[in-house]
Write a protein that holds these residues in place. Structure first.
Motif, mmCIF file in Angstrom:
data_model
loop_
_atom_site.group_PDB
_atom_site.id
_atom_site.type_symbol
_atom_site.label_atom_id
_atom_site.label_comp_id
_atom_site.label_asym_id
_atom_site.label_seq_id
_atom_site.Cartn_x
_atom_site.Cartn_y
_atom_site.Cartn_z
ATOM 1 N N GLY A 21 43.973 33.553 39.755
ATOM 2 C CA GLY A 21 45.056 34.533 39.739
ATOM 3 C C GLY A 21 45.487 34.943 38.351
ATOM 4 N N GLU A 22 45.390 34.042 37.409
ATOM 5 C CA GLU A 22 45.788 34.333 36.035
ATOM 6 C C GLU A 22 45.293 33.178 35.173
ATOM 7 N N PRO A 23 45.348 33.359 33.859
ATOM 8 C CA PRO A 23 44.929 32.240 33.017
ATOM 9 C C PRO A 23 45.829 31.034 33.282
ATOM 10 N N THR A 40 42.193 37.078 47.811
ATOM 11 C CA THR A 40 41.840 35.660 47.910
ATOM 12 C C THR A 40 41.845 35.216 49.371
ATOM 13 N N ASP A 68 40.477 43.057 31.404
ATOM 14 C CA ASP A 68 40.975 41.800 30.833
ATOM 15 C C ASP A 68 40.436 41.595 29.421
ATOM 16 N N ARG A 106 48.947 41.546 40.852
ATOM 17 C CA ARG A 106 48.981 42.693 39.964
ATOM 18 C C ARG A 106 50.011 43.703 40.395
ATOM 19 N N ILE A 124 39.670 33.787 29.426
ATOM 20 C CA ILE A 124 40.306 35.042 29.823
ATOM 21 C C ILE A 124 41.727 35.033 29.273
ATOM 22 N N ASP A 182 38.329 26.635 37.763
ATOM 23 C CA ASP A 182 39.185 27.753 37.384
ATOM 24 C C ASP A 182 38.335 29.000 37.601
ATOM 25 N N THR A 183 38.686 29.784 38.617
ATOM 26 C CA THR A 183 37.804 30.866 39.053
ATOM 27 C C THR A 183 38.365 32.223 38.659
ATOM 28 N N TRP A 184 37.623 32.964 37.856
ATOM 29 C CA TRP A 184 38.044 34.326 37.491
ATOM 30 C C TRP A 184 37.360 35.334 38.390
ATOM 31 N N TRP A 185 38.151 36.200 38.957
ATOM 32 C CA TRP A 185 37.621 37.349 39.703
ATOM 33 C C TRP A 185 38.758 38.302 39.989
ATOM 34 N N GLN A 186 38.500 39.346 40.755
ATOM 35 C CA GLN A 186 39.503 40.383 41.010
ATOM 36 C C GLN A 186 39.326 40.958 42.415
ATOM 37 N N THR A 187 40.324 41.681 42.859
ATOM 38 C CA THR A 187 40.197 42.407 44.120
ATOM 39 C C THR A 187 38.900 43.224 44.102
ATOM 40 N N ARG A 220 45.556 40.698 30.986
ATOM 41 C CA ARG A 220 45.310 42.133 31.088
ATOM 42 C C ARG A 220 45.468 42.829 29.740
HETATM 43 C C1 WT7 Z 1 43.334 39.801 37.751
HETATM 44 C C2 WT7 Z 1 42.863 40.204 39.121
HETATM 45 C C3 WT7 Z 1 41.134 37.249 42.326
HETATM 46 C C4 WT7 Z 1 42.231 36.951 43.193
HETATM 47 C C5 WT7 Z 1 43.588 36.890 42.601
HETATM 48 C C6 WT7 Z 1 44.013 38.042 41.741
HETATM 49 C C7 WT7 Z 1 43.657 37.775 36.622
HETATM 50 C C8 WT7 Z 1 42.420 36.200 38.154
HETATM 51 C C9 WT7 Z 1 41.956 34.553 36.818
HETATM 52 C C10 WT7 Z 1 41.549 33.365 36.132
HETATM 53 C C11 WT7 Z 1 42.435 34.277 34.165
HETATM 54 C C12 WT7 Z 1 42.616 35.555 36.079
HETATM 55 C C13 WT7 Z 1 42.858 38.729 35.755
HETATM 56 C C14 WT7 Z 1 42.220 39.661 36.752
HETATM 57 N N1 WT7 Z 1 42.903 36.566 36.941
HETATM 58 N N2 WT7 Z 1 41.860 34.993 38.081
HETATM 59 N N3 WT7 Z 1 40.934 32.348 36.751
HETATM 60 N N4 WT7 Z 1 41.816 33.276 34.801
HETATM 61 N N5 WT7 Z 1 42.854 35.408 34.754
HETATM 62 O O1 WT7 Z 1 43.387 39.249 42.091
HETATM 63 O O2 WT7 Z 1 45.257 40.913 41.978
HETATM 64 O O3 WT7 Z 1 42.848 41.629 41.804
HETATM 65 O O4 WT7 Z 1 43.991 40.389 39.933
HETATM 66 O O5 WT7 Z 1 43.933 38.507 37.818
HETATM 67 O O6 WT7 Z 1 43.728 39.417 34.910
HETATM 68 O O7 WT7 Z 1 41.863 40.909 36.208
HETATM 69 P P1 WT7 Z 1 43.891 40.603 41.496
#
Ligand code: WT7
Length: 651
Positions: free
Chosen positions: A394-396, A318, A504, A530, A516, A418-423, A519
């Motif tokens: 970061g999480e739900p 982030t 997820d 994580r 979402i 509310d933004t969902w994404w990952q590393t 995990r």
């Molecule tokens: C995991 C990714 C992206 C930067 C922060 C974490 C969870 C992330 C959301 C959201 C529900 C979410 C997922 C995902 N997650 N954002 N808006 N709603 N769950 O990055 O350490 O790569 O973790 O964080 O489980 O897979 P990360």
């Protein structure tokens, strides 16, 4: 999936809806819903339009080459990320606009205009070149939240060095592992950084890591830590260690940016998985910058006068995408804060929002839950009327926390994204667009235009409840796992053919919104970060008293999940409180404080199948205090009752 059915039902009966305020929509960067249709009609044309808003030294000849599971974007194009974040803002009024507005925990303030930031980055780029860093070399960055962290990243990007930022909370051992996996040549650190009124001794940690990091030739040390500085100064190793300010003093403020291929690597960032060591997620240049640029602009609705604050640490993705690269590529004013939200008191964040007139604020559910618990009186003391848009990642986010954020911080006027994404995804993938999307508490809503995501079952069939899946390549996707392409294939691309598996669980509601659910693998989400159960188990077993361990997540009011460790000791050791504390410290030393188990349960045996596999599912049930599921495959079913009893006593 971590939620039980009751929680799912509760989530899905959430029917509150918040349409974007009319005045917000009218002025929004993205206000035409046609964007979704246009993007779907021709994704390549659509992404190329975003890419065209960046500066390219050479145009690309092909937008996308997809030979699953490997994608290349903007082939043949050449550009430089630091040029896009800095140089291109210097020709007009933005030259004197504040790029970085930084506040240290003790209250010291620094401001860099785009021109000043450019000069500092050029100086440091030249200094790195002077240390022998060349295009493609790896540089580890282990810094607190100080401006030099952004400067170091941009300086690497400028000369084409690949940075690997390691969160300052990680232990020396974690740092050494990452140095060695990446074979880094240079380490950039600081004497220390402020956290909750104390100083984290980063250089001391780095020195410990350096004993076991043979590839590091030079160490650059930023002076930050007040009284620690003197001690650090006397410990600098001749020829290897250099003060950052000494290197900069002689360096020119001009430096030619390296012309990078669109697919040259920009950075590696390590993240936890289910098995083995953290994976080095690899991000490249053109596609990554395109998507972070586009999402920052569209999701955070950035306008010229915004003061944008993302509270993440640069050690996480982030911080990479939404403190440094996305906002600076947009020419924004970025606020950066060094320390804790409760120092000197629990109003610190709101005090900062008021004093600097923050307009866009992006944080994590774990922080929101902490604020909520601390009470309305803290934000209530400050004028937060400057805020116009809020974000979470970061999480739900649980609907109560969403509602609190909406009311107590957003004054019921700010849209929440509310933004969902990952590393691995590099940039935002699922999110509302604040001027277009009706939001509902607890859902990230819809795929960003140009992103194709859905829900699949084990057989790859569309379903309304199952696994989240990304069905086509996107510009900022990871390209591989550093040094281990097999792991890349196995982790992300082996569940279904040519479809990305994020790990997820998700559900779709009647409006097509994606919820979402967390995990589905053995990866914990502690305070939005994580942590692989395997990593913690390995750290525990590394202790001389431990024979075996199994680690599970357990719901936690603020952190989302905390860690519960079931530990079997070797013959002759006793499970005392002192040993429990020692194990916790041991994990802290091996990985970092974030991975310390909250609860350690000593048990002579663990629930295992007849073939000897530990049944974590049952341990999760025990840790959550749920009815324990099917135990018929256990070698010794009585073990569960014994553990439940012990667990109840411990808690
Ligand atoms: C995991 C990714 C992206 C930067 C922060 C974490 C969870 C992330 C959301 C959201 C529900 C979410 C997922 C995902 N997650 N954002 N808006 N709603 N769950 O990055 O350490 O790569 O973790 O964080 O489980 O897979 P990360």
């Amino acid at each position: 999936m971590k939620s039980d059915t009751g929680a799912l039902d509760a989530l899905l009966s959430e029917d509150r809806r918040f349409p974007p305020p009319a005045d917000f929509s009218a002025a929004a960067v993205v206000r035409d819903p046609e964007i979704y249709r246009k993007a779907a009609e021709n994704r390549e044309v659509y992404w190329a339009e975003w890419a065209g808003e960046l500066d390219w030294f050479e145009p690309w000849h092909t937008v996308l080459e997809w030979s699953p599971p490997h994608a290349k974007w903007f082939l043949g194009g050449r550009l430089n990320v630091s040029h896009n974040c800095l140089d291109r803002h210097l020709s007009g009024a933005r030259r004197d606009k504040t790029a970085l507005l930084w506040e240290g925990e003790p209250g010291d303030v620094r401001r860099y205009t785009y021109q000043q930031l450019h000069a500092e980055v050029c100086r440091f780029a030249n200094a790195l070149r002077g240390l022998g860093v060349e295009k493609g070399d790896r540089v580890t960055i282990y810094l607190p939240m100080i401006p030099e962290a952004a400067v170091a990243m941009l300086a690497c990007a400028r000369i084409g060095a690949i940075h690997s930022v390691v969160f300052g909370g990680f232990s020396p051992e974690s740092l050494a592992d990452r140095n060695n996996d990446a074979k880094s040549k240079v380490l950039i650190t600081a004497d220390g950084g402020w956290r909750r009124g104390g100083i984290v001794p980063l250089k001391a940690n780095a020195d410990e890591a350096l004993r076991d990091s043979p590839t590091i030739e030079h160490v650059v040390v930023v002076r930050r830590g007040g009284e620690l500085s003197e001690k650090v100064a006397t410990g600098l190793q001749d020829g290897r260690d250099h003060w950052y300010h000494d290197l900069l003093a002689g360096a020119s403020p001009e430096s030619e940016p390296e012309s990078m291929d669109s697919e040259d690597i920009l950075y590696i960032l390590y993240t936890s998985g289910t098995t083995g060591k953290p994976k080095g997620v690899v991000h490249t240049t053109g596609g990554y910058l395109t998507q972070v640029y586009a999402t920052t602009r569209a999701v955070f609705d950035l306008k010229e006068d915004d003061v944008y604050w993302c509270t993440a640490d640069v050690g996480w993705v982030t911080g990479h995408s939404y403190i440094v690269y996305g906002p600076l590529a947009n020419g924004a004013t970025v606020l950066m804060y060094e320390g804790a939200p409760d120092t000197p008191d629990r109003g610190r964040f709101w005090d900062i929002c008021q004093r600097y007139g923050v307009t866009v604020f992006y944080t994590a559910p774990t922080a929101i839950r902490a604020f909520m618990r601390w009470g309305d009186q803290w934000p209530g003391r400050y004028d937060l009327s400057g805020l116009r848009l809020l974000g979470t990642v970061g999480e739900p986010i649980n609907p109560e926390a969403w509602m609190w954020y909406h009311r107590a911080i957003g004054g019921e006027r700010c849209p929440i994204v509310d933004t969902w994404w990952q590393t691995e995804t590099g940039a935002i993938m699922i999110t509302p667009l604040p001027g277009l999307t009706d939001t509902k508490p607890g859902t990230a809503a819809l795929p960003f235009p140009g992103i194709e995501a859905t829900i699949l079952d084990n057989n790859g069939e569309e379903t309304s409840a199952g696994y989240l899946a990304v069905t086509s390549p996107w510009p900022s996707m990871l390209r591989t796992v550093w040094g281990d392409d097999d792991r890349y294939r196995a982790t992300y691309w082996s569940r279904w053919p040519n479809v990305y598996f994020p790990g997820d669980g998700a559900k779709r509601d009647q409006d097509g919104y994606l919820w979402i659910l967390g995990r589905v693998d053995d990866v914990l989400n502690v305070a939005g970060h994580r942590i692989g159960t395997m990593e913690v188990e390995s750290a525990l077993v590394d202790h001389h008293a431990v024979a075996e361990s199994a680690v599970v997540g357990k719901s936690h009011d603020i952190k989302g999940q905390s860690i519960a460790a079931f530990v079997t000791l070797k013959e002759g050791f006793e499970g005392t409180d002192a040993l429990e504390e020692e194990l916790r410290e041991h994990v802290g030393r091996k990985i970092g404080a974030i991975a310390k188990p909250e609860l350690v349960i000593f048990s002579a045996d663990l629930p295992k199948t007849r073939s000897g596999k530990i049944m974590r599912r049952l341990l999760r049930d025990i840790a959550e205090g749920r009815t324990v599921g099917d135990t018929t495959t256990l070698a010794d079913p009585a073990v569960v009752a014994r553990l439940q009893k012990m667990y109840a006593e411990e808690e």
